[in-house]
Design a protein around this motif. Structure first.
Motif, PDB file in Angstrom:
ATOM      1  N   LEU A  48      -5.167 -10.595  -7.126  1.00 50.59           N
ATOM      2  CA  LEU A  48      -5.849 -11.669  -6.409  1.00 50.59           C
ATOM      3  C   LEU A  48      -6.656 -11.161  -5.222  1.00 50.59           C
ATOM      4  N   TRP A  49      -6.033 -10.264  -4.418  1.00 48.34           N
ATOM      5  CA  TRP A  49      -6.652  -9.895  -3.142  1.00 48.34           C
ATOM      6  C   TRP A  49      -6.601  -8.390  -2.945  1.00 48.34           C
ATOM      7  N   ASP A  50      -7.738  -7.804  -2.597  1.00 49.89           N
ATOM      8  CA  ASP A  50      -7.829  -6.388  -2.248  1.00 49.89           C
ATOM      9  C   ASP A  50      -7.624  -6.287  -0.738  1.00 49.89           C
ATOM     10  N   ALA A  51      -6.412  -5.895  -0.337  1.00 52.36           N
ATOM     11  CA  ALA A  51      -6.097  -5.873   1.090  1.00 52.36           C
ATOM     12  C   ALA A  51      -6.886  -4.811   1.836  1.00 52.36           C
ATOM     13  N   THR A  52      -7.258  -3.722   1.172  1.00 51.67           N
ATOM     14  CA  THR A  52      -8.018  -2.660   1.831  1.00 51.67           C
ATOM     15  C   THR A  52      -9.412  -3.142   2.213  1.00 51.67           C
ATOM     16  N   ARG A  53     -10.068  -3.825   1.283  1.00 51.23           N
ATOM     17  CA  ARG A  53     -11.415  -4.343   1.544  1.00 51.23           C
ATOM     18  C   ARG A  53     -11.388  -5.760   2.111  1.00 51.23           C
ATOM     19  N   ASP A  54     -10.214  -6.377   2.084  1.00 52.53           N
ATOM     20  CA  ASP A  54     -10.010  -7.732   2.574  1.00 52.53           C
ATOM     21  C   ASP A  54     -10.973  -8.711   1.903  1.00 52.53           C
ATOM     22  N   ARG A  55     -10.894  -8.711   0.584  1.00 53.01           N
ATOM     23  CA  ARG A  55     -11.693  -9.659  -0.183  1.00 53.01           C
ATOM     24  C   ARG A  55     -11.037  -9.883  -1.548  1.00 53.01           C
ATOM     25  N   ALA A  56     -11.412 -10.966  -2.176  1.00 53.47           N
ATOM     26  CA  ALA A  56     -10.857 -11.287  -3.486  1.00 53.47           C
ATOM     27  C   ALA A  56     -11.245 -10.221  -4.508  1.00 53.47           C
ATOM     28  N   THR A  57     -10.321  -9.930  -5.414  1.00 54.12           N
ATOM     29  CA  THR A  57     -10.618  -8.929  -6.449  1.00 54.12           C
ATOM     30  C   THR A  57     -11.506  -9.496  -7.550  1.00 54.12           C
ATOM     31  N   ARG A  58     -11.528 -10.814  -7.683  1.00 56.91           N
ATOM     32  CA  ARG A  58     -12.312 -11.495  -8.720  1.00 56.91           C
ATOM     33  C   ARG A  58     -11.917 -11.016 -10.117  1.00 56.91           C
ATOM     34  N   ALA A  59     -10.640 -10.719 -10.273  1.00 57.37           N
ATOM     35  CA  ALA A  59     -10.144 -10.287 -11.579  1.00 57.37           C
ATOM     36  C   ALA A  59     -10.181 -11.454 -12.567  1.00 57.37           C
ATOM     37  N   ALA A  60     -10.344 -11.119 -13.833  1.00 60.06           N
ATOM     38  CA  ALA A  60     -10.323 -12.134 -14.890  1.00 60.06           C
ATOM     39  C   ALA A  60      -8.884 -12.363 -15.353  1.00 60.06           C
ATOM     40  N   TYR A  61      -8.635 -13.531 -15.882  1.00 61.16           N
ATOM     41  CA  TYR A  61      -7.311 -13.822 -16.437  1.00 61.16           C
ATOM     42  C   TYR A  61      -7.066 -12.956 -17.669  1.00 61.16           C
ATOM     43  N   SER A 102      -7.002 -12.322   8.163  1.00 62.67           N
ATOM     44  CA  SER A 102      -7.039 -13.308   9.240  1.00 62.67           C
ATOM     45  C   SER A 102      -5.730 -14.078   9.334  1.00 62.67           C
ATOM     46  N   LEU A 103      -5.032 -14.227   8.213  1.00 63.42           N
ATOM     47  CA  LEU A 103      -3.742 -14.905   8.196  1.00 63.42           C
ATOM     48  C   LEU A 103      -2.590 -13.936   8.434  1.00 63.42           C
ATOM     49  N   ARG A 104      -2.674 -12.750   7.822  1.00 60.07           N
ATOM     50  CA  ARG A 104      -1.584 -11.777   7.979  1.00 60.07           C
ATOM     51  C   ARG A 104      -1.457 -11.309   9.424  1.00 60.07           C
ATOM     52  N   PHE A 105      -2.595 -11.131  10.086  1.00 54.04           N
ATOM     53  CA  PHE A 105      -2.586 -10.526  11.421  1.00 54.04           C
ATOM     54  C   PHE A 105      -2.775 -11.550  12.536  1.00 54.04           C
ATOM     55  N   GLU A 106      -2.513 -12.806  12.222  1.00 55.40           N
ATOM     56  CA  GLU A 106      -2.700 -13.860  13.229  1.00 55.40           C
ATOM     57  C   GLU A 106      -1.854 -13.614  14.468  1.00 55.40           C
ATOM     58  N   HIS A 107      -0.680 -12.996  14.300  1.00 62.03           N
ATOM     59  CA  HIS A 107       0.210 -12.696  15.427  1.00 62.03           C
ATOM     60  C   HIS A 107       0.258 -11.199  15.730  1.00 62.03           C
ATOM     61  N   GLY A 108      -0.771 -10.476  15.320  1.00 59.40           N
ATOM     62  CA  GLY A 108      -0.819  -9.039  15.522  1.00 59.40           C
ATOM     63  C   GLY A 108      -0.535  -8.289  14.230  1.00 59.40           C
ATOM     64  N   ARG A 109      -0.851  -7.018  14.250  1.00 57.62           N
ATOM     65  CA  ARG A 109      -0.720  -6.212  13.043  1.00 57.62           C
ATOM     66  C   ARG A 109       0.678  -5.664  12.809  1.00 57.62           C
ATOM     67  N   THR A 110       1.558  -5.789  13.784  1.00 59.84           N
ATOM     68  CA  THR A 110       2.896  -5.212  13.642  1.00 59.84           C
ATOM     69  C   THR A 110       3.971  -6.224  14.005  1.00 59.84           C
ATOM     70  N   ASP A 111       3.808  -7.449  13.575  1.00 58.25           N
ATOM     71  CA  ASP A 111       4.791  -8.496  13.844  1.00 58.25           C
ATOM     72  C   ASP A 111       5.731  -8.590  12.639  1.00 58.25           C
ATOM     73  N   PRO A 112       7.003  -8.223  12.771  1.00 63.94           N
ATOM     74  CA  PRO A 112       7.911  -8.220  11.616  1.00 63.94           C
ATOM     75  C   PRO A 112       8.169  -9.621  11.062  1.00 63.94           C
ATOM     76  N   ASP A 113       8.158 -10.649  11.905  1.00 67.41           N
ATOM     77  CA  ASP A 113       8.372 -12.002  11.398  1.00 67.41           C
ATOM     78  C   ASP A 113       7.183 -12.469  10.567  1.00 67.41           C
ATOM     79  N   ALA A 114       5.983 -12.143  11.006  1.00 68.82           N
ATOM     80  CA  ALA A 114       4.796 -12.473  10.216  1.00 68.82           C
ATOM     81  C   ALA A 114       4.825 -11.711   8.885  1.00 68.82           C
ATOM     82  N   PHE A 115       5.241 -10.453   8.925  1.00 66.66           N
ATOM     83  CA  PHE A 115       5.361  -9.657   7.699  1.00 66.66           C
ATOM     84  C   PHE A 115       6.338 -10.320   6.728  1.00 66.66           C
ATOM     85  N   HIS A 116       7.441 -10.809   7.256  1.00 63.56           N
ATOM     86  CA  HIS A 116       8.463 -11.462   6.439  1.00 63.56           C
ATOM     87  C   HIS A 116       7.977 -12.799   5.874  1.00 63.56           C
TER      88      HIS A 116
END
Length: 208
Positions: A114-127, A71-85
């Motif tokens: 921290l984040w599984d981008a494929t599933r778009d959810r927290a990994t819930r990994a332990a420290y 929701s944050l990465r793609f706020e300006h579309g999926r192929t916005d180079p400035d958002a990617f940067h």
């Protein structure tokens, strides 16, 4: 810069020697910075064995596991180079959950993902506890010039033509972001080690 050709194996040994020689028993936080086409992950993986041979335990972390939610990465579309940067990577989380925890006197417990981008959810990994004197190897793109507290920085540089040639067709929209990164962050000037990898099979160390 003078360019010194090396084999990949020789590059790995050279970097391992430099990293392992860091004084004291504190952790050593290393950035392997470069576009995916440059192979920073492959170089980080190759360093694990040689560092362990030199008596250094290793913790591997990939910056790609610390992306922000879609929701944050793609706020300006999926192929916005400035958002990617600017917006894709959660630099605050990288500092808070990994790098700051390996400051001298820090707790030495890091979050490996921290984040599984494929599933778009927290990994819930332990420290994970990182023993004193160990090396953190973090691979990723656009890592420099962000006030991230690394002890050793390695930038894998490709010429614009080589980067365009080796970047997958569906990822070429990111190329302006890498051009902006080179101009604004100046990794060629700020990295401790710069390696030219127009042909990853034939790297060359750029020496100032």
């Amino acid at each position: 810069m003078d360019v010194r050709p090396v084999t990949f194996a020789a590059l790995v040994e050279e970097l391992a020697e430099r990293i392992a020689a860091a004084p004291g028993d504190a952790w050593v936080r290393v950035a392997l910075d470069g576009a995916p086409a440059a192979g920073p992950g492959e170089l980080a993986d190759a360093l694990v064995g040689p560092l362990r041979v030199r008596g250094r335990e290793v913790m591997r972390v990939s910056a790609a596991d610390f992306l922000r939610p879609a929701s944050l990465r793609f706020e300006h579309g999926r192929t916005d180079p400035d958002a990617f940067h600017d917006d894709w990577l959660d630099y605050g989380a990288l500092s808070r959950e990994v790098l700051d925890r390996l400051e001298p006197g820090g707790p030495g417990k890091v979050l490996p993902t921290l984040w599984d981008a494929t599933r778009d959810r927290a990994t819930r990994a332990a420290y994970v506890t990182v023993p004193k004197g160990a090396v953190l190897l973090m691979d990723g793109a656009l890592l420099l010039g962000r006030w991230l507290p690394f002890d050793v920085t390695v930038h894998l540089w490709m010429s614009p033509n080589a980067l365009a040639r080796r970047t997958a067709e569906d990822q070429r929209w990111t190329l302006p972001a890498y051009a902006r990164y080179e101009e604004e962050a100046g990794p060629l000037d700020t990295a401790d080690v710069v390696v030219r990898v127009d042909d990853p099979r034939h790297p060359a160390v750029a020496e100032r």
